[in-house]
Design a protein around this motif. Structure first.
Motif, PDB file in Angstrom:
ATOM      1  N   LEU A 127       0.839  -1.192   0.000  1.00 13.98           N
ATOM      2  CA  LEU A 127       0.000   0.000   0.000  1.00 13.98           C
ATOM      3  C   LEU A 127       0.880   1.250   0.000  1.00 13.98           C
ATOM      4  CD1 LEU A 127      -2.745  -0.906   2.638  1.00 13.98           C
ATOM      5  CD2 LEU A 127      -2.679  -1.437   0.197  1.00 13.98           C
ATOM      6  N   PRO A 128       0.357   2.397  -0.436  1.00 16.53           N
ATOM      7  CA  PRO A 128       1.131   3.625  -0.342  1.00 16.53           C
ATOM      8  C   PRO A 128       1.521   3.897   1.107  1.00 16.53           C
ATOM      9  CG  PRO A 128      -0.802   3.945  -1.726  1.00 16.53           C
ATOM     10  CD  PRO A 128      -0.962   2.602  -1.076  1.00 16.53           C
ATOM     11  N   GLY A 129       2.796   4.187   1.329  1.00 18.87           N
ATOM     12  CA  GLY A 129       3.221   4.429   2.700  1.00 18.87           C
ATOM     13  C   GLY A 129       4.721   4.646   2.803  1.00 18.87           C
ATOM     14  N   PHE A 130       5.156   4.941   4.026  1.00 15.95           N
ATOM     15  CA  PHE A 130       6.569   5.193   4.306  1.00 15.95           C
ATOM     16  C   PHE A 130       6.918   4.643   5.678  1.00 15.95           C
ATOM     17  CE2 PHE A 130       5.107   8.718   1.623  1.00 15.95           C
ATOM     18  CZ  PHE A 130       6.024   8.657   0.575  1.00 15.95           C
ATOM     19  N   ALA A 131       8.195   4.347   5.861  1.00 15.36           N
ATOM     20  CA  ALA A 131       8.753   4.104   7.188  1.00 15.36           C
ATOM     21  C   ALA A 131       9.478   5.375   7.622  1.00 15.36           C
ATOM     22  CB  ALA A 131       9.718   2.924   7.160  1.00 15.36           C
ATOM     23  N   ALA A 132       9.510   5.632   8.920  1.00 13.26           N
ATOM     24  CA  ALA A 132      10.202   6.820   9.429  1.00 13.26           C
ATOM     25  C   ALA A 132      10.834   6.503  10.777  1.00 13.26           C
ATOM     26  CB  ALA A 132       9.230   7.987   9.567  1.00 13.26           C
ATOM     27  N   PHE A 133      12.006   7.130  11.025  1.00 10.46           N
ATOM     28  CA  PHE A 133      12.741   6.889  12.263  1.00 10.46           C
ATOM     29  C   PHE A 133      13.028   8.179  13.031  1.00 10.46           C
ATOM     30  CE2 PHE A 133      13.379   3.280   9.566  1.00 10.46           C
ATOM     31  CZ  PHE A 133      13.359   2.198  10.430  1.00 10.46           C
ATOM     32  N   THR A 134      12.462   9.303  12.570  1.00  8.12           N
ATOM     33  CA  THR A 134      12.545  10.561  13.309  1.00  8.12           C
ATOM     34  C   THR A 134      11.191  11.258  13.208  1.00  8.12           C
ATOM     35  OG1 THR A 134      13.192  11.969  11.451  1.00  8.12           O
ATOM     36  CG2 THR A 134      14.968  10.810  12.617  1.00  8.12           C
ATOM     37  N   ARG A 135      10.981  12.181  14.105  1.00  6.33           N
ATOM     38  CA  ARG A 135       9.730  12.945  14.106  1.00  6.33           C
ATOM     39  C   ARG A 135       9.583  13.748  12.808  1.00  6.33           C
ATOM     40  NH1 ARG A 135       6.276  14.793  18.508  1.00  6.33           N
ATOM     41  NH2 ARG A 135       7.537  13.429  19.827  1.00  6.33           N
ATOM     42  N   ASP A 137      10.833  13.102   9.864  1.00  2.28           N
ATOM     43  CA  ASP A 137      10.545  12.200   8.744  1.00  2.28           C
ATOM     44  C   ASP A 137       9.107  11.677   8.817  1.00  2.28           C
ATOM     45  OD1 ASP A 137      13.087  12.611   7.847  1.00  2.28           O
ATOM     46  OD2 ASP A 137      13.872  10.661   8.478  1.00  2.28           O
ATOM     47  N   ALA A 138       8.614  11.433  10.025  1.00  2.66           N
ATOM     48  CA  ALA A 138       7.219  11.000  10.169  1.00  2.66           C
ATOM     49  C   ALA A 138       6.265  12.092   9.709  1.00  2.66           C
ATOM     50  CB  ALA A 138       6.933  10.615  11.618  1.00  2.66           C
ATOM     51  N   HIS A 139       6.569  13.343  10.025  1.00  6.05           N
ATOM     52  CA  HIS A 139       5.741  14.468   9.564  1.00  6.05           C
ATOM     53  C   HIS A 139       5.779  14.571   8.045  1.00  6.05           C
ATOM     54  CE1 HIS A 139       5.295  17.074  13.439  1.00  6.05           C
ATOM     55  NE2 HIS A 139       5.156  15.775  13.687  1.00  6.05           N
ATOM     56  N   ALA A 140       6.969  14.415   7.466  1.00  9.87           N
ATOM     57  CA  ALA A 140       7.086  14.499   6.012  1.00  9.87           C
ATOM     58  C   ALA A 140       6.301  13.388   5.334  1.00  9.87           C
ATOM     59  CB  ALA A 140       8.563  14.425   5.613  1.00  9.87           C
ATOM     60  N   ALA A 141       6.369  12.184   5.890  1.00 12.35           N
ATOM     61  CA  ALA A 141       5.642  11.053   5.317  1.00 12.35           C
ATOM     62  C   ALA A 141       4.136  11.280   5.392  1.00 12.35           C
ATOM     63  CB  ALA A 141       6.030   9.772   6.049  1.00 12.35           C
ATOM     64  N   ALA A 142       3.654  11.676   6.560  1.00 10.24           N
ATOM     65  CA  ALA A 142       2.214  11.886   6.728  1.00 10.24           C
ATOM     66  C   ALA A 142       1.711  13.008   5.833  1.00 10.24           C
ATOM     67  CB  ALA A 142       1.903  12.179   8.191  1.00 10.24           C
ATOM     68  N   ASP A 179       3.677   9.561  22.482  1.00 13.59           N
ATOM     69  CA  ASP A 179       3.476   8.311  23.217  1.00 13.59           C
ATOM     70  C   ASP A 179       4.591   7.312  22.929  1.00 13.59           C
ATOM     71  OD1 ASP A 179       1.801   6.737  24.985  1.00 13.59           O
ATOM     72  OD2 ASP A 179       1.355   5.498  23.250  1.00 13.59           O
ATOM     73  N   ILE A 180       5.059   7.301  21.697  1.00 13.00           N
ATOM     74  CA  ILE A 180       6.153   6.396  21.320  1.00 13.00           C
ATOM     75  C   ILE A 180       7.465   6.846  21.947  1.00 13.00           C
ATOM     76  CG2 ILE A 180       7.561   5.576  19.378  1.00 13.00           C
ATOM     77  CD1 ILE A 180       4.982   5.785  17.664  1.00 13.00           C
ATOM     78  N   GLY A 181       7.756   8.146  21.854  1.00 13.74           N
ATOM     79  CA  GLY A 181       9.006   8.686  22.380  1.00 13.74           C
ATOM     80  C   GLY A 181      10.095   8.690  21.324  1.00 13.74           C
ATOM     81  N   ASP A 182      10.920   9.732  21.327  1.00 11.32           N
ATOM     82  CA  ASP A 182      11.929   9.893  20.282  1.00 11.32           C
ATOM     83  C   ASP A 182      12.974   8.782  20.295  1.00 11.32           C
ATOM     84  OD1 ASP A 182      10.683  12.161  19.358  1.00 11.32           O
ATOM     85  OD2 ASP A 182      12.000  13.556  20.415  1.00 11.32           O
ATOM     86  N   LEU A 185      11.372   5.742  18.769  1.00 15.81           N
ATOM     87  CA  LEU A 185      11.152   6.027  17.350  1.00 15.81           C
ATOM     88  C   LEU A 185      12.445   5.865  16.565  1.00 15.81           C
ATOM     89  CD1 LEU A 185       9.314   7.074  15.076  1.00 15.81           C
ATOM     90  CD2 LEU A 185       9.930   9.400  15.784  1.00 15.81           C
ATOM     91  N   ARG A 186      13.547   6.380  17.106  1.00 21.27           N
ATOM     92  CA  ARG A 186      14.822   6.267  16.409  1.00 21.27           C
ATOM     93  C   ARG A 186      15.305   4.811  16.357  1.00 21.27           C
ATOM     94  NH1 ARG A 186      16.769  10.152  18.560  1.00 21.27           N
ATOM     95  NH2 ARG A 186      16.637  11.631  16.832  1.00 21.27           N
ATOM     96  N   ALA A 187      15.024   4.042  17.395  1.00 23.64           N
ATOM     97  CA  ALA A 187      15.501   2.657  17.452  1.00 23.64           C
ATOM     98  C   ALA A 187      14.641   1.708  16.628  1.00 23.64           C
ATOM     99  CB  ALA A 187      15.529   2.178  18.905  1.00 23.64           C
TER     100      ALA A 187
END
Length: 374
Positions: A127-135, A137-142, A179-182, A185-187
């Motif tokens: 499906l269309p989507g991305f993985a992200a390991f920083t806040r 990058d998660a914002h850019a993906a969303a 909730d996840i924590g940085d 998220l990075r790990a």
């Protein structure tokens, strides 16, 4: 040091120190019972839960509760798929949902072993989507995904829909990331993916246990647990003797055939990209449905290279193939029933019944209906 005599032949051992080791009692006891059934299928003895202080014979077969990484495999002397019911990956992230997608454009953070070309290779079958390991990058993906509709956030190791949320805007996304924590998220990373409100999921799998090999497609069924929540309620599988080629030769619905094609392509991509990967139990979930705008999608959602919810049916199917060489197809089902007075068919194999401290009373069983070769 306690030792098992080496002349006892092969032994089957449960290994329960994976990343999902914090499990319910019913899951632990289910793994133990299915391990006993695997030992019986192999004509092996069952040696219980792995004890690092115990000396085991070289001829041993492991059943981990999670996909192992290469370091654990080397420590446990697991060199190929003939050594375990499950899988081995060279880097931990390969066993989680984050491997399914590439990074958003411009992303700079990724775990050791990340291969950008893999995400590009599988992009047409997920499906269309991305993985992200920083806040960031998660914002850019969303932000890229929000252009076409709602976004589903998935934590990398959630099971059965756990650890997921639909994030409609930046505030909702930030709440999830907080909730996840940085550090986590990075790990471990996170997945941002197109949300399909009416999604249906097909499972596709392949198993090898000694000289037995089987492949299948099937569906998962929900049920209501003792707390009134919708949870995994079992799987219904169509299982053939042989590999994926044998599976494609039987009649099936068009959506099942497409799910098999996509699963095979994903499986081949993993095998060809990540050196050190091997698995005797391969299971892929493929989702199909439409988004809020009516756009249809179909793609691999995640992979499982460990003992799972459908494994009772998998083992039942392998037993049917072993017991009768003329059986070529079986319909094997697992069922999980919550509460007292579960109605269990007379021909069912019950592999768990008890009262879990958290989940309450549960019954799990498998039924198998075989079709002989003509």
């Amino acid at each position: 040091m306690n030792a098992l005599p080496s002349d006892e032949g092969p032994v089957v051992i449960v290994y329960s120190e994976g990343r999902k080791a914090a499990r319910g009692q019913h899951e632990i006891e289910t793994q133990l019972e299915l391990a006993r059934q695997i030992a019986a299928l192999m004509g092996a003895s069952f040696a219980g839960v792995f004890d690092p202080a115990r000396q085991y014979p070289a001829n041993r077969y492991m059943i981990p509760d999670d996909t192992l990484d290469s370091r654990d495999a080397r420590r446990l002397n697991l060199a190929s798929e003939r050594d375990l019911y499950g899988g081995v990956v060279p880097f931990p992230f390969v066993a989680t949902k984050v491997v399914v997608h590439g990074l958003p454009p411009g992303a700079r953070e990724a775990p050791a072993g990340w291969v950008p070309a893999f995400g590009e290779r599988v992009s047409a079958i997920v499906l269309p989507g991305f993985a992200a390991f920083t806040r960031d990058d998660a914002h850019a993906a969303a932000s890229r995904l929000w252009r076409d509709g709602a976004v589903r956030l998935k934590r990398p190791s959630g099971i059965g829909g756990a650890g997921q949320a639909v994030v409609a805007d930046r505030a909702a996304l930030d709440a999830q990331l907080d909730d996840i924590g940085d550090a986590v998220l990075r790990a471990e990373g996170v997945v941002l993916e197109r949300d399909l409100p009416d999604i249906e999921t097909l499972s596709v799998g392949r198993l090898r246990l000694g000289d037995l090999e089987a492949s299948y497609y099937g569906v998962q069924r929900p049920t209501t647990n003792n707390h009134g929540h919708q949870v995994y309620g079992g799987s219904g599988l169509v299982v053939v003797r042989g590999d994926f080629d044998a599976l494609t030769r039987i009649d099936m619905p068009a959506e099942a055939r497409k799910a098999i094609e996509q699963s095979r392509a994903f499986d081949e991509a993993v095998s060809e990209t990540f050196d050190g990967f091997f698995a005797s139990r391969r299971n892929y979930d493929v989702g199909h449905g439409t988004d809020a705008h009516g756009q249809a999608y179909c793609g691999v959602l995640e992979q499982s290279w460990r003992i799972g919810g459908a494994s009772g049916a998998e083992i039942g199917a392998l037993r049917a193939f072993r017991d009768d060489p003329a059986v070529r197809i079986v319909r094997a089902s697992t069922t999980e029933v919550y509460g007292a007075n579960a109605a269990v068919p007379a021909d069912a194999c019950v592999y768990y019944h008890g009262i879990d401290p958290q989940a309450g009373e549960i019954t799990k069983y498998c039924t198998v209906d075989g079709e002989r070769a003509r």
